[in-house]
Every structure is written in C-alpha cells, then in structure tokens.
Motif scaffolding. Sequence first.
Motif, PDB file in Angstrom:
ATOM      1  N   LEU A 103      14.377   4.464 -15.002  1.00  0.00           N
ATOM      2  CA  LEU A 103      13.337   4.047 -14.068  1.00  0.00           C
ATOM      3  C   LEU A 103      13.923   3.891 -12.669  1.00  0.00           C
ATOM      4  O   LEU A 103      15.055   3.439 -12.498  1.00  0.00           O
ATOM      5  CB  LEU A 103      12.776   2.698 -14.539  1.00  0.00           C
ATOM      6  CG  LEU A 103      11.816   1.936 -13.629  1.00  0.00           C
ATOM      7  CD1 LEU A 103      10.459   2.626 -13.599  1.00  0.00           C
ATOM      8  CD2 LEU A 103      11.662   0.498 -14.140  1.00  0.00           C
ATOM      9  N   ALA A 104      13.143   4.281 -11.656  1.00  0.00           N
ATOM     10  CA  ALA A 104      13.546   4.078 -10.265  1.00  0.00           C
ATOM     11  C   ALA A 104      12.307   3.735  -9.437  1.00  0.00           C
ATOM     12  O   ALA A 104      11.184   4.104  -9.790  1.00  0.00           O
ATOM     13  CB  ALA A 104      14.234   5.319  -9.692  1.00  0.00           C
ATOM     14  N   GLY A 105      12.528   3.034  -8.345  1.00  0.00           N
ATOM     15  CA  GLY A 105      11.448   2.686  -7.439  1.00  0.00           C
ATOM     16  C   GLY A 105      11.595   3.417  -6.127  1.00  0.00           C
ATOM     17  O   GLY A 105      12.707   3.694  -5.659  1.00  0.00           O
ATOM     18  N   GLY A 106      10.470   3.758  -5.508  1.00  0.00           N
ATOM     19  CA  GLY A 106      10.466   4.401  -4.201  1.00  0.00           C
ATOM     20  C   GLY A 106       9.122   4.177  -3.547  1.00  0.00           C
ATOM     21  O   GLY A 106       8.200   3.627  -4.166  1.00  0.00           O
ATOM     22  N   ASP A 107       8.996   4.589  -2.302  1.00  0.00           N
ATOM     23  CA  ASP A 107       7.715   4.498  -1.606  1.00  0.00           C
ATOM     24  C   ASP A 107       7.262   5.920  -1.306  1.00  0.00           C
ATOM     25  O   ASP A 107       7.604   6.499  -0.282  1.00  0.00           O
ATOM     26  CB  ASP A 107       7.871   3.683  -0.310  1.00  0.00           C
ATOM     27  CG  ASP A 107       6.553   3.465   0.398  1.00  0.00           C
ATOM     28  OD1 ASP A 107       5.506   3.871  -0.144  1.00  0.00           O
ATOM     29  OD2 ASP A 107       6.561   2.897   1.502  1.00  0.00           O
ATOM     30  N   PHE A 108       6.479   6.488  -2.210  1.00  0.00           N
ATOM     31  CA  PHE A 108       6.117   7.899  -2.121  1.00  0.00           C
ATOM     32  C   PHE A 108       4.920   8.155  -1.204  1.00  0.00           C
ATOM     33  O   PHE A 108       4.666   9.295  -0.820  1.00  0.00           O
ATOM     34  CB  PHE A 108       5.840   8.461  -3.510  1.00  0.00           C
ATOM     35  CG  PHE A 108       7.025   8.398  -4.434  1.00  0.00           C
ATOM     36  CD1 PHE A 108       8.247   8.939  -4.043  1.00  0.00           C
ATOM     37  CD2 PHE A 108       6.937   7.790  -5.669  1.00  0.00           C
ATOM     38  CE1 PHE A 108       9.349   8.877  -4.885  1.00  0.00           C
ATOM     39  CE2 PHE A 108       8.038   7.725  -6.512  1.00  0.00           C
ATOM     40  CZ  PHE A 108       9.247   8.269  -6.119  1.00  0.00           C
ATOM     41  N   ASP A 109       4.176   7.095  -0.859  1.00  0.00           N
ATOM     42  CA  ASP A 109       3.025   7.278   0.022  1.00  0.00           C
ATOM     43  C   ASP A 109       3.143   6.472   1.318  1.00  0.00           C
ATOM     44  O   ASP A 109       2.177   6.344   2.067  1.00  0.00           O
ATOM     45  CB  ASP A 109       1.727   6.914  -0.706  1.00  0.00           C
ATOM     46  CG  ASP A 109       1.760   5.504  -1.293  1.00  0.00           C
ATOM     47  OD1 ASP A 109       2.776   4.806  -1.122  1.00  0.00           O
ATOM     48  OD2 ASP A 109       0.768   5.104  -1.921  1.00  0.00           O
ATOM     49  N   ARG A 110       4.317   5.903   1.574  1.00  0.00           N
ATOM     50  CA  ARG A 110       4.646   5.239   2.836  1.00  0.00           C
ATOM     51  C   ARG A 110       3.686   4.101   3.176  1.00  0.00           C
ATOM     52  O   ARG A 110       3.314   3.909   4.329  1.00  0.00           O
ATOM     53  CB  ARG A 110       4.702   6.258   3.981  1.00  0.00           C
ATOM     54  CG  ARG A 110       5.737   7.341   3.773  1.00  0.00           C
ATOM     55  CD  ARG A 110       5.802   8.337   4.899  1.00  0.00           C
ATOM     56  NE  ARG A 110       6.441   7.771   6.079  1.00  0.00           N
ATOM     57  CZ  ARG A 110       6.770   8.485   7.164  1.00  0.00           C
ATOM     58  NH1 ARG A 110       6.497   9.778   7.211  1.00  0.00           N
ATOM     59  NH2 ARG A 110       7.354   7.910   8.187  1.00  0.00           N
ATOM     60  N   ASN A 111       3.346   3.311   2.140  1.00  0.00           N
ATOM     61  CA  ASN A 111       2.525   2.130   2.412  1.00  0.00           C
ATOM     62  C   ASN A 111       3.323   0.839   2.321  1.00  0.00           C
ATOM     63  O   ASN A 111       2.768  -0.255   2.372  1.00  0.00           O
ATOM     64  CB  ASN A 111       1.322   2.073   1.466  1.00  0.00           C
ATOM     65  CG  ASN A 111       1.718   1.813   0.015  1.00  0.00           C
ATOM     66  OD1 ASN A 111       2.903   1.857  -0.332  1.00  0.00           O
ATOM     67  ND2 ASN A 111       0.732   1.557  -0.828  1.00  0.00           N
ATOM     68  N   GLY A 112       4.655   0.968   2.180  1.00  0.00           N
ATOM     69  CA  GLY A 112       5.522  -0.192   2.157  1.00  0.00           C
ATOM     70  C   GLY A 112       5.603  -0.888   0.819  1.00  0.00           C
ATOM     71  O   GLY A 112       6.270  -1.924   0.705  1.00  0.00           O
ATOM     72  N   LEU A 113       4.973  -0.342  -0.206  1.00  0.00           N
ATOM     73  CA  LEU A 113       4.962  -0.937  -1.533  1.00  0.00           C
ATOM     74  C   LEU A 113       5.694  -0.031  -2.517  1.00  0.00           C
ATOM     75  O   LEU A 113       5.782   1.177  -2.324  1.00  0.00           O
ATOM     76  CB  LEU A 113       3.526  -1.176  -1.999  1.00  0.00           C
ATOM     77  CG  LEU A 113       2.682  -2.078  -1.095  1.00  0.00           C
ATOM     78  CD1 LEU A 113       1.239  -2.125  -1.596  1.00  0.00           C
ATOM     79  CD2 LEU A 113       3.264  -3.479  -1.010  1.00  0.00           C
ATOM     80  N   THR A 114       6.207  -0.626  -3.587  1.00  0.00           N
ATOM     81  CA  THR A 114       7.037   0.114  -4.529  1.00  0.00           C
ATOM     82  C   THR A 114       6.196   0.941  -5.493  1.00  0.00           C
ATOM     83  O   THR A 114       5.381   0.408  -6.254  1.00  0.00           O
ATOM     84  CB  THR A 114       7.933  -0.845  -5.335  1.00  0.00           C
ATOM     85  OG1 THR A 114       8.767  -1.585  -4.434  1.00  0.00           O
ATOM     86  CG2 THR A 114       8.815  -0.077  -6.311  1.00  0.00           C
TER      87      THR A 114
END
Length: 377
Positions: free
Chosen positions: A344-355
């Motif tokens: 599992l990894a976290g990222g901000d794929f839609d650039r809304n500042g949320l994981t």
Amino acid sequence: MKQLRAFLSSIALCFYAVVPSFASGPACYGSSIIQPTGPDPEAVIVGDLNVDGNDDFVVSYLDLAHSCSGGVNVFVNRGDGTFQEKDLATLPLPTFLAVGDFNRDGKQDLAVWSAACGSSAASVQIHIGNGDGTFTPGSIYITADTVAGMVAADFTGDFINDLFLANSGEGKSHRLLVGAGDGTFPNAKAVPPPAGFTRVIGVSNGDFNADGMQDLAMFNADFQSAIVLSSGHGTFQPNPFIYPGFMQAIGDLNGDARLDVATLVPNGSRYNVTVYAGNGDGTVTMKDSVGAANSGQIIVANVGKDGIADLIFASSGVHILKGKGDGTFAAAQSFRPTFDAVNLAGGDFDRNGLTDLVYTNSGAASASMLINTGKCR
C-alpha cells in the motif's frame, strides 16, 4: 531472501484473514479504480516522475508462473485521473523500489532491487529519470540475496541521495551504497547490525532526534522494532532503542514536530495497532493502542480536511483510523474494496491535498486506486 519469503509465508494467513465489522463504505473514498499490471504485482511506490506536480506511481511484479521473470510498470498521471503506462525492461524478480534524485538534475530516478534467480545475482539496478516518466538504464550493483528492504535518503550529510539496504541474515551487516551525485554509487559501506537486533525484515528512515541526520527505523522477524540513530557520514550508533512492534508507519502523529511511529504489537493471534510518541531523542513512548487486527500494512495519511495526521491500515480491507491530533485515534472506519492489498502507498493523484491510495492486488494482475472524496467524516 529465502528466509524472508519463508517468514512472510508463515504469516500469510494472518495477512488475508477476515477482519470483522466492515462498514458499507465510509465517505472518504469512492469506488476502486483498477489499473492492469504485470502478473503477481509486489511493491508500489509513489513519486512525481515527470515533474508536472502530479503524483505518479510505480509497481514491480514477479510473474511467478515463469522462472526468473518479472518487471516494472510505470504509471504517469495525466492529471485527469487517468494514467499512461511507460514500462521498464523485464527484470528478474524485482522486489523493492526506491525513488530519489540520484544525479541532482531535479528529476526523479528509480532504484530496483531484484532477488537472485538462475544465473542472475541479486542486484540493485539504477534507472535515471528522463523527466517524462521514462528512464535510461544506469549502473547495476551486486548485493547479498538476503536484502529485506531498501530506502533512499541522504545518510552521509552531503545532500546527495544514498541507498540503504537492510539485510535479513542472522548477524549479517547491512549495506550503504553511497551516492556520488551523478547517478552512480561507487562506494559501499558495511553497516554492522545494531546490538541485539537481527533478522530484519523491514526498514524506513527519518530524523528521530532532530539533529538534521537521517536515522533508521527497522522491524524484525521477532516482532520487535528499533530506532538506530545516525552518527553522521554514513555511520550509525551501535546501540538501538528497541520496542515491541511489527510493520511501521512514521510521521508526526501528535502535532509536536517530532517523529512518531505506528506499528502492530502482537496480542495473542492478532495485533494491536499501537502508536509510539517520539521523545525527540531517538526513543519513543507508547501513546495509544487501537483495538485488535490481523497483520497488514500501515501508512500515515491526511484523510480529512482538518490537517490532523490519520492512519490507514490495509488487511482484508481498508481501515481508516482518524487522528484526534494528540497521538490517539478513533475506532476504525472499515470497508472492503474489490481486492485485498499486497502493498500500500499514499499519494495525491488529483491535487486536492488529501491522501489517495494505491495498492497492489492479491491474486490479480492489477493495482487498485482509491481517490479521496474530501467528504471523510
């Protein structure tokens, strides 16, 4: 590597056993988006690989049906929630990934560790980023076959990324590949195992005593964790701080600007999600223990819009532990996506500042993405 695989196999039933009390699905995440990958996907890592401000991700896969086969899938974010695939060449058993700027050109590069197989020795392969999500093959460095984790960071204090390779062998030294700043790692340092801490099966890094140097956080097959402080210039203090725990996530969980650790502590046949507050000196103190769970992976996340660190735990579903801001956490909000997570990894794929989340799928040639809706309660 064989010892590590045997250990992971011994707990595989824990990884995918059912966790009770699934909600119908918290408002935090929408439906799974399935991204095809190579067969038997393994590691996943997030980074901005084409310097456009959007998070991309990389998946390694093993192709276990074919001896000594595997590869790496690179998924470049188009910025509209879709991804373009740009793959690397086929590699034998690629297991660990690390992203960093290894040649100081402002572009993310990639390190891939592959296990030994057939005539291929265990090795780290460096791939130099071209800035568009593609890579140029670089140097290859032969390693031990008992590597249990790899992280990229500046461990020598020269502002150049190095590579630390943890060794799972009993009493075996770890290895630090010292970066030259041009994409090569010509010098290798043996790092003796910390006193009383061997059989390592995972490693992370962070500055646990606020001295500006990168320290190590490890966990081992004896369900122990350890913080190993840097002595500077690629060396580490011999006596670690050891505490109970298996798996780990690192971040500031109580808002005091010190690194804390979330881990799993054995509780009978299950585990407590346990939070240790950093004391700022390389030691930690237990702060909270949130229920019992089966074994799985934890990451620190920003799930809501409150600016408070949260935890996400993957084990037969996705479990969101909302932070209260003081190092304690609410009971998990749980839901069951289409597939169980391998990594599992976290990222901000839609650039809304949320994981947002991306994870490799168990029993499928694919990865799943869960996009944060911004409506988390």
